[in-house]
Design an enzyme around this catalytic site. Sequence first.
Site, short mmCIF file in Angstrom:
data_model
loop_
_atom_site.label_atom_id
_atom_site.label_comp_id
_atom_site.label_asym_id
_atom_site.label_seq_id
_atom_site.Cartn_x
_atom_site.Cartn_y
_atom_site.Cartn_z
N VAL A 302 0.84 -1.20 0.00
CA VAL A 302 0.00 0.00 0.00
C VAL A 302 0.88 1.26 0.00
O VAL A 302 0.59 2.25 -0.66
CB VAL A 302 -0.93 -0.01 1.22
CG1 VAL A 302 -1.64 1.32 1.37
CG2 VAL A 302 -1.92 -1.13 1.11
N ALA A 303 1.99 1.16 0.72
CA ALA A 303 2.87 2.32 0.84
C ALA A 303 3.47 2.70 -0.50
O ALA A 303 3.71 3.86 -0.80
CB ALA A 303 3.99 2.00 1.83
N ASP A 349 0.81 30.44 -40.97
CA ASP A 349 0.40 31.27 -42.10
C ASP A 349 0.78 32.69 -41.79
O ASP A 349 0.95 33.05 -40.63
CB ASP A 349 -1.13 31.23 -42.25
CG ASP A 349 -1.61 29.89 -42.74
OD1 ASP A 349 -0.88 29.23 -43.47
OD2 ASP A 349 -2.74 29.51 -42.36
N ASP A 657 -6.10 27.45 -42.42
CA ASP A 657 -7.47 27.97 -42.38
C ASP A 657 -8.36 27.39 -43.48
O ASP A 657 -9.50 27.07 -43.25
CB ASP A 657 -7.47 29.51 -42.42
CG ASP A 657 -6.51 30.07 -43.46
OD1 ASP A 657 -6.05 29.30 -44.32
OD2 ASP A 657 -6.23 31.28 -43.41
N ASP A 661 -5.98 22.89 -46.28
CA ASP A 661 -4.99 22.77 -45.22
C ASP A 661 -5.27 21.56 -44.32
O ASP A 661 -4.41 21.17 -43.53
CB ASP A 661 -5.00 24.03 -44.33
CG ASP A 661 -4.36 25.22 -45.02
OD1 ASP A 661 -3.48 24.99 -45.87
OD2 ASP A 661 -4.73 26.36 -44.72
N ASN A 723 5.70 8.24 -1.46
CA ASN A 723 5.53 6.80 -1.36
C ASN A 723 6.84 6.14 -0.97
O ASN A 723 6.88 5.21 -0.16
CB ASN A 723 5.08 6.22 -2.71
CG ASN A 723 3.63 6.54 -2.98
OD1 ASN A 723 3.32 7.32 -3.86
ND2 ASN A 723 2.75 5.97 -2.19
N ASP A 767 -2.15 13.36 0.93
CA ASP A 767 -1.31 13.66 -0.24
C ASP A 767 -2.07 14.33 -1.37
O ASP A 767 -1.48 15.07 -2.16
CB ASP A 767 -0.69 12.36 -0.79
CG ASP A 767 0.61 12.03 -0.08
OD1 ASP A 767 0.98 12.81 0.82
OD2 ASP A 767 1.23 11.02 -0.43
P1 ATP Z 1 -1.44 33.08 -45.92
O1 ATP Z 1 -0.27 33.92 -45.61
O2 ATP Z 1 -2.37 32.94 -44.80
O3 ATP Z 1 -1.11 31.82 -46.64
P2 ATP Z 1 -2.04 34.74 -48.13
O4 ATP Z 1 -3.17 35.68 -48.14
O5 ATP Z 1 -0.69 35.27 -48.16
O6 ATP Z 1 -2.35 33.84 -46.95
P3 ATP Z 1 -3.42 33.55 -50.26
O7 ATP Z 1 -4.65 33.99 -49.60
O8 ATP Z 1 -3.30 32.17 -50.79
O9 ATP Z 1 -2.19 33.73 -49.33
O10 ATP Z 1 -3.12 34.61 -51.39
C1 ATP Z 1 -2.07 34.43 -52.30
C2 ATP Z 1 -2.10 35.52 -53.32
O11 ATP Z 1 -3.34 35.47 -54.02
C3 ATP Z 1 -2.05 36.92 -52.70
O12 ATP Z 1 -0.72 37.36 -52.67
C4 ATP Z 1 -2.85 37.75 -53.67
O13 ATP Z 1 -2.04 38.28 -54.70
C5 ATP Z 1 -3.82 36.76 -54.29
N1 ATP Z 1 -5.14 36.92 -53.66
C6 ATP Z 1 -5.42 36.85 -52.36
N2 ATP Z 1 -6.73 37.04 -52.13
C7 ATP Z 1 -7.30 37.22 -53.33
C8 ATP Z 1 -8.65 37.45 -53.78
N3 ATP Z 1 -9.65 37.52 -52.93
N4 ATP Z 1 -8.85 37.61 -55.09
C9 ATP Z 1 -7.84 37.51 -55.94
N5 ATP Z 1 -6.59 37.30 -55.60
C10 ATP Z 1 -6.28 37.16 -54.32
#
Ligand code: ATP
Length: 954
Positions: A302-303, A349, A657, A661, A723, A767
Amino acid sequence: MSPPALPEADTPGDVTLRPAPDVADDLNVAPEHGLTSAEAATRLVSYGPNDLQGAPPVPWWRKFLRQFQDPLVYLLLVAVAISLAAWILEGAVGVPVDVVVILAILLLNAVIGYAQLRKADTAVAALASMTAARSTVLRDGRQSVVPSSELVPGDILLLAEGDAVGADARLLTATALQVQESSLTGESSAVTKQAGPLPSPMPLGDRTNMVFKGTGVATGVGRAVVTSTGMDTQMGAIAHMLATTEQEDSPLTHEIALVSRMLGVVVVSIAVVVMVALVLVNGVRTGAGFVDVLLLGVSLAVAAVPEGLPAILSVVLAIGVQQLARQRAVVKELHAVETLGSASVIGSDKTGTLTRNEMTIQKVVTASGTVDLTGTGYAPVGEALVEGRLLTEGPQLSEARALLVQGSLSSNAQLTETDGDWTVQGDPTEGAFLVAVRKLEGGTQRMDAYRRIAEVPFTSERRMMSTLQAHPERTRLMTKGAPDVLLAHCDSYRVGEEVRPLDQGVLDHVLAEVEALSSQAYRTLGVAYRDVPAREVSTDLDHAIEHHLVYVGMVAIIDPPREEARTAIAEAHRAGIRTIMITGDHPSTAARIGADLGIIEEGGRALTGVQLDELSDEGFRQAAREVSVYARVAPEHKLRIIDALQADDRIVAMTGDGVNDAPALKSADIGIAMGITGTEVTKDAAKMILADDNFATIVQAVRQGRVIFANIKKFLRYLLSSNMGEVFTVFLGVVLAGVIGLQSPVGGGLALPLLATQILWINLVTDSAPALAMGIDPQTDDVMGQPPRNPAERIIDHRMWLGIILVGAAMGLSTLATIDMFLPGGLLPGQHSFQEAQTAGFTTLVFAQLFNAINSRSETSSAFHRLFVNPWLWGAIGVVVVLQVLVVQVPLLQTAFSTAPLTLTQWATCVAMGSVVLWFDELRKIVLRALDVRRSAGAGASPAATPATPAPRG
Ligand code: ATP
């Protein structure tokens, strides 16, 4: 309204074969309006929640009884049986006190264990509700987000990229909709969906006009009417399989179980040897003599075993998880906390996590030059200036306007104002266009003439998106995207109102501008267009339409780094944790921000996805050791980065996100999803969710993980050495009985320094409180000043074992010395009764444990360091002192625990003797610290972290 008769779940032929509007009709719902909230509530009552039922919940009494299912309890029951037999043999006079006390302690233990289990369960349930899946539905004609468990048949689901499908549903519309159904069908590629009826009943994988609970939207958008929920869904049909998969033990739980078992085996062996030796040497012949020897064996066993440990461990982890949640890091499993503390690389990211994701367009660069837009944030107040002068006319205004108007039209964000406060719903990059266009003369008016026909959605792989817009005079495709990518789709560019061919000279000039802006940390986004002939116009577009575009120009967006991320990166670095940045953005933007944040050195460069693809696995493994910024990468590159780091034995935490991913989050040691911008699918795949999307929170969570881990070590050290102290007391007490004058009062029999009931009292009652308090100890040592723990390393290493044994020996010897001091004969003279001596020994041991509680807070730091930071610990110590006074001074408890009252001086003696362990351990720590200093001087480095400097790749 009574619930409509549902089409049967297992005859999907019905819903898949008929037109979608008919299915909606059967379910009594108008697809454009959705159910009313009242109707949804009624249906929820009749259909029940949309949950998969796992195994039925275990009733409380079964959980309570489970507390007795422990080898140790069986051992104690044997002790009860032996005591009972002895009592009967002796004529069954009075009350069998031992039996009653052991049974009472067992009951108390079960109650404490059960209460702790309840606490851990509540914490887990609270977490489950924080991470519960949600679905977007149409109710009362409005879009709203509801917990997926509240979906009912007839609900209209609005599906978009990244959504987890909440229930089985028949599609009403589908635009470029692809759904990842591997969880259901095992098929790894996404399935393209459509809304039309199927010609004949199809197997599950081919029911293209249905979406199913538990799958995820990979791309596109759609609407669907829910046909079945809960156990009626396809997932429900396989739910029994889910219910039977047992949760794996965490490495920590496993190791602790191992330690307990090992201790048990060692001590039972010692007990057997001692018992046999006693029987042979002392020539025990009588029944009572055998009973005594058996009781000694039981006491030893037990100890040795820290009975309260498993329960304390789960409570400490549960409390840790609650603390993390308060710091906005929601951990989905208790034991993810351990892994968190050992992370050696954090892959993050950029946008939103390391930067603020508050996008502002500061420059509009077109053929005629650069327009500066003033103002910050989302309030559309600011001016368009060219070299300091307001831009009101001319070709540059026309170009800038074309750019911002088309950029705004091909965007899905919304800009709203409430009480002067401007906010963006949707992608902040797109929101930046809506703000900028309002700062430009005549901007918004030009937008009104257009009506959107179709969209080719943005993906992080393509880095661009388009919309098709109808105008009374033309139909125009408007495309925006990363300029370097977009330019590959353009063959002309716009100057004023005129379109000119895009030759190599112009192209080089534009790319040089992109490079220049990017290296100033600007995020660049280009805009282009094409007027589409009628034959090409369709509502069902794909990216093949994006060709022969007219390049208009680009915007330079500023997204400032998060101030707190810079500090967090430095802190991570100090803790031996490397931060790497993985972004879809331009390499120069990435490198600039990386240097600003301290991830790489000034002038360091980023590795791009294209360069990464060119490297072999081995080549990339090499590169991954040094490169800390990755740019223009797609989500699948994250997987390669994780693989390379893990092949080097790194423990990788990775953020994500988007839907794509999810695989990376699964394969990382700790997948981290974004709470705000993250999709349901990523949240599902992650082990931790960041409620505030902030990098600093990750580092905070790692720190907390390390603190919790350190605390677990503290109470392990405490409980095991306690213990050990008991084992030494009993074992040496019997072996050295002659030396210290320990003789049974009734003569002849075996004299035990401590009784089984007293040991149980210590282990199970006195304890637990300090151990629990230690589990929530504030940081004692500088946890972030040490390199990450090697997960392969034992939790209790050799040094800790040695400490446990030495401290245990010190406690055992001081307890026995006290007993000797009280007893006549032996080494130290005394003239008290056996029972007084035993009580003094018992009390000394309890105090020794209390002093050891303050020792155990650190392996090497003095017990006096940060002595008063944990009020819980002092509270626990206070409670134990009171309990011990009661056990020694209250007559009823005296009978139960065979104690005799002590005088004040005797109490003082016990406290003083108990404190021996404190002084002893202080000495031991001084030696350890001196050794550490010698060792680190020998190694020519400090014992603190020596992380690899993030050397940028040239
Ligand atoms: P993370 O750093 O989180 O990966 P990010 O925003 O740098 O994100 P993406 O969102 O994949 O990476 O964007 C990559 C490229 O796509 C950007 O540099 C931009 O030129 C282009 N881009 C981003 N958002 C849009 C959009 N809504 N419409 C068109 N082109 C976009």
